[in-house]
Design an enzyme around this catalytic site. Structure first.
Site, mmCIF file in Angstrom:
data_model
loop_
_atom_site.group_PDB
_atom_site.id
_atom_site.type_symbol
_atom_site.label_atom_id
_atom_site.label_comp_id
_atom_site.label_asym_id
_atom_site.label_seq_id
_atom_site.Cartn_x
_atom_site.Cartn_y
_atom_site.Cartn_z
ATOM 1 C CG MET A 15 13.351 -27.800 -30.839
ATOM 2 S SD MET A 15 12.095 -28.274 -32.046
ATOM 3 C CE MET A 15 11.072 -26.826 -32.062
ATOM 4 C CB VAL A 93 19.277 -28.838 -22.370
ATOM 5 C CG1 VAL A 93 20.035 -27.926 -21.418
ATOM 6 C CG2 VAL A 93 18.785 -30.036 -21.666
ATOM 7 C CE LYS A 99 14.554 -24.155 -22.043
ATOM 8 N NZ LYS A 99 15.044 -24.097 -23.406
ATOM 9 C CG HIS A 141 6.332 -23.907 -27.909
ATOM 10 N ND1 HIS A 141 5.188 -24.622 -27.690
ATOM 11 C CD2 HIS A 141 7.336 -24.816 -27.934
ATOM 12 C CE1 HIS A 141 5.487 -25.908 -27.580
ATOM 13 N NE2 HIS A 141 6.782 -26.046 -27.728
ATOM 14 C CG ASN A 144 11.186 -31.749 -33.812
ATOM 15 O OD1 ASN A 144 11.781 -31.393 -34.817
ATOM 16 N ND2 ASN A 144 11.533 -32.812 -33.109
HETATM 17 P P1 NAD Z 1 18.540 -30.740 -28.257
HETATM 18 O O1 NAD Z 1 19.001 -31.579 -27.117
HETATM 19 O O2 NAD Z 1 18.393 -31.347 -29.607
HETATM 20 O O3 NAD Z 1 19.472 -29.460 -28.398
HETATM 21 C C1 NAD Z 1 19.838 -28.665 -27.307
HETATM 22 C C2 NAD Z 1 21.148 -27.981 -27.656
HETATM 23 O O4 NAD Z 1 21.430 -27.041 -26.617
HETATM 24 C C3 NAD Z 1 22.344 -28.944 -27.733
HETATM 25 O O5 NAD Z 1 23.008 -28.766 -28.963
HETATM 26 C C4 NAD Z 1 23.215 -28.535 -26.545
HETATM 27 O O6 NAD Z 1 24.610 -28.660 -26.821
HETATM 28 C C5 NAD Z 1 22.829 -27.082 -26.385
HETATM 29 N N1 NAD Z 1 23.096 -26.570 -25.034
HETATM 30 C C6 NAD Z 1 22.891 -27.194 -23.860
HETATM 31 N N2 NAD Z 1 23.235 -26.362 -22.857
HETATM 32 C C7 NAD Z 1 23.663 -25.217 -23.425
HETATM 33 C C8 NAD Z 1 24.141 -23.996 -22.921
HETATM 34 N N3 NAD Z 1 24.265 -23.803 -21.602
HETATM 35 N N4 NAD Z 1 24.482 -23.017 -23.792
HETATM 36 C C9 NAD Z 1 24.371 -23.189 -25.125
HETATM 37 N N5 NAD Z 1 23.920 -24.345 -25.672
HETATM 38 C C10 NAD Z 1 23.567 -25.334 -24.822
HETATM 39 O O7 NAD Z 1 17.140 -30.128 -27.746
HETATM 40 P P2 NAD Z 1 15.900 -29.639 -28.645
HETATM 41 O O8 NAD Z 1 15.009 -30.794 -28.888
HETATM 42 O O9 NAD Z 1 16.402 -28.825 -29.779
HETATM 43 O O10 NAD Z 1 15.153 -28.701 -27.595
HETATM 44 C C11 NAD Z 1 15.592 -27.402 -27.319
HETATM 45 C C12 NAD Z 1 14.486 -26.619 -26.662
HETATM 46 O O11 NAD Z 1 13.342 -26.617 -27.510
HETATM 47 C C13 NAD Z 1 14.008 -27.183 -25.336
HETATM 48 O O12 NAD Z 1 13.646 -26.112 -24.505
HETATM 49 C C14 NAD Z 1 12.789 -28.003 -25.724
HETATM 50 O O13 NAD Z 1 11.878 -28.141 -24.668
HETATM 51 C C15 NAD Z 1 12.203 -27.128 -26.812
HETATM 52 N N6 NAD Z 1 11.335 -27.833 -27.776
HETATM 53 C C16 NAD Z 1 11.673 -29.061 -28.240
HETATM 54 C C17 NAD Z 1 10.830 -29.693 -29.155
HETATM 55 C C18 NAD Z 1 11.173 -31.050 -29.713
HETATM 56 O O14 NAD Z 1 10.275 -31.735 -30.207
HETATM 57 N N7 NAD Z 1 12.421 -31.461 -29.692
HETATM 58 C C19 NAD Z 1 9.668 -29.053 -29.604
HETATM 59 C C20 NAD Z 1 9.379 -27.764 -29.135
HETATM 60 C C21 NAD Z 1 10.228 -27.159 -28.207
#
Ligand code: NAD
Length: 511
Positions: A15, A93, A99, A141, A144
């Site tokens: 994201m 995450v 968060k 929000h 993806n």
């Molecule tokens: P992802 O696992 O692809 O990426 C998360 C990133 O956060 C990773 O690169 C990780 O290294 C980093 N990270 C973890 N802990 C961290 C910290 N303490 N400080 C800084 N970076 C940190 O996850 P994603 O799919 O990109 O999802 C991210 C957010 O977006 C989540 O809250 C998820 O619910 C939301 N979201 C995801 C989707 C989807 O379809 N993937 C859609 C809408 C919203």
């Protein structure tokens, strides 16, 4: 309204990198950060590839691409102090403690920035309890993949400063996405309004109303959705969808309209997750879904007479397809009834027709690509089967069990009813509910608009019938639906609120 120039992305995963790409494309200066520096490099490489691909496809010039990439830079660290960052978008995450800890650090490190979270399931209000000033946090929000899914839910928590909503909206618009403002409630809008389709489809499956492939065909060909609910569940994976169903259900204190299915729970445990495990509601071979053949109904349409009960247009359609259509019931004929919000057998009995020689045709299906026929439990297979060739002559044909109402009616009515409940509680405006469902779920028409095109009164009649038959509060018609149906209003028409009469109200007037 705060002017936004510099954005920090925290979390450079699927994201974060998408948000960074669209923000830099829109002209913002973007810092990309992550706790893992390799994720930052991977994200910047990924965006560079995407932007170069846009040049190859003629969507932007080489100079524009260079300018986009020049606006992106790796940040020092997610929580590095900075007083020139105007907006931080957190996309780490999905873990409340992680968060909250990042947001608390960012509150101090970036004192002038608006803080935004891309959470998909956590409450903005709960996240904000980690802040000294909870008014600084707003939900943003994205969906993806971010560049293609042009919707953003803007979610103010109960303590979010109202002006943040305007700023967030202007950022979303500059990016070229559609922003809808949604109350901080479980599932926000899209994951909430999208629960009706899969939960009703699973309810139908658990009642053995029809097989998954048949329910999918009905949803595509009768209701016009691009993808059936079981195809969609297989694509998303039950490991993702089932927990969303459980979270939204629990978040609304077990509202039966949102009830998940024990079938999905069992299949999740068994690893029948969908495409990703090679088997879900369908089987997959090398990523290709198995094809499930339609049954064939071959016979001479004129061989058996049919009696069409109170549907002259359909009688004419059958006649022009070569069928022998009688003007009145006959012991030699199969009778066709057109149930709305009731089982075919009940309508047959009321009309004085023998349920053993009667089939129920969903009136929603008669002018479309697929005719859906409910088979009463007392139908005589030998006597009724020849009539199927008659019915299969003008369109494709799907047989279902006879139930509280035809399959398409149940799915449509529950979708519209849930959208009405959302409108009634003010989670989003009617226009945003429809926009959210179209852009976030890919529905060709918003559920309220769909309800209007079929008629709010008809939807109410279907729900009242199912509710009376089953006694299940899942099917209770919502007040918004009933009022709009009674008054002949569009389901998208805003209701006058008492506050509309109190424009100059004093401090003692109710909010
Ligand atoms: P992802 O696992 O692809 O990426 C998360 C990133 O956060 C990773 O690169 C990780 O290294 C980093 N990270 C973890 N802990 C961290 C910290 N303490 N400080 C800084 N970076 C940190 O996850 P994603 O799919 O990109 O999802 C991210 C957010 O977006 C989540 O809250 C998820 O619910 C939301 N979201 C995801 C989707 C989807 O379809 N993937 C859609 C809408 C919203």
């Amino acid at each position: 309204m705060a002017a936004i120039e510099r954005i920090r992305i925290v979390g450079a995963g699927a994201m974060g990198r998408g948000i960074a790409q669209v923000a830099a494309t829109a002209g913002y200066q973007v810092e990309v950060t992550d706790s893992d520096p390799r994720a930052v490099t991977a994200a910047l490489d990924f965006i560079a590839t995407m932007v170069r691909r846009s040049v190859d496809r003629g969507r932007c010039t080489g100079e524009e691409a260079a300018a986009i990439l020049a606006r992106l830079c790796p940040g020092v660290s997610p929580t590095a102090p900075a007083d020139d960052v105007d907006l931080v978008i957190e996309a780490v995450v999905e873990d409340l403690a992680v968060k909250q800890s990042i947001l608390a650090e960012l509150e101090i490190a970036t004192p002038t920035a608006i803080l935004a979270s891309n959470t998909s399931s956590l409450s903005i209000g709960v996240l904000a309890t980690a802040l000294g000033d909870p008014g600084r946090l707003v939900g943003l929000h994205f969906f993806n993949p971010v560049p293609l899914m042009r919707l953003v839910e803007i979610v103010p928590g109960l303590r979010t400063r109202p002006e943040l909503v305007d700023t967030a909206r202007s950022v979303v618009e500059r990016i070229g996405h559609t922003g809808i403002v949604v109350r901080d409630t479980p599932g926000f809008l899209v994951n909430h309004v999208g629960r009706a389709l899969p939960t009703e489809a699973l309810t139908l499956l658990s009642e053995q109303a029809a097989a998954p492939a048949d329910i999918d065909r009905i949803v595509r060909d009768v209701l016009g959705l691009r993808m059936g609910p079981f195809e969609l569940l297989d694509l998303t994976g039950l490991d993702v969808s089932h927990p969303v169903m459980e979270t939204v259900f629990a978040g609304f204190y077990n509202d039966p309209r949102l009830r998940p299915s024990p079938l999905a729970a069992a299949r999740t445990t068994a690893g029948l997750l969908g495409r990703k495990t090679g088997e879900g509601f369908y089987r997959y071979d090398g990523g290709e879904r198995e094809s499930i053949a339609e049954p064939e109904f071959v016979a001479d349409p004129a061989a058996i007479p049919v009696y069409v009960h109170e549907h002259p247009e359909f009688a004419a359609t059958l006649r022009s397809a070569g069928a022998s259509v009688l003007e009145s019931p006959s012991p030699a004929a199969v009778s066709l009834v057109f149930p709305v919000g009731e089982p075919a057998y009940r309508l047959a009995v009321r009309a004085g027709l023998a349920p053993s020689r009667t089939l129920g045709v969903d009136p929603l299906s008669v002018t479309g690509k697929r005719l859906v026929v409910a088979v009463p439990v007392t139908a005589d297979p030998v006597a009724t089967a020849p009539a199927l060739a008659v019915l299969a002559a003008p369109a494709a044909l799907t047989l279902t069990a006879d139930g509280p109402a035809p399959v398409a009616q149940r799915i449509l009515a529950t979708m519209v009813n849930l959208a009405c409940a959302i409108a009634e509680s003010g989670i989003a405006t009617p226009a945003d509910i429809d926009r959210g469902a179209q852009l976030g779920l890919g529905y060709p028409q918003g559920p309220l608009d769909y309800g209007d095109s079929v008629g709010a009164a008809l939807i109410t009649r279907i729900l009242d019938g199912i509710h009376a038959y089953t006694g299940d509060p899942r099917y209770r018609a919502n007040g918004w639906l009933r009022t709009h149906a009674d008054l002949g209003l569009s389901l998208r028409a805003r209701e006058t609120r008492p506050t509309d009469l109190m424009r100059n109200r004093g401090s003692h007037a109710p909010a």
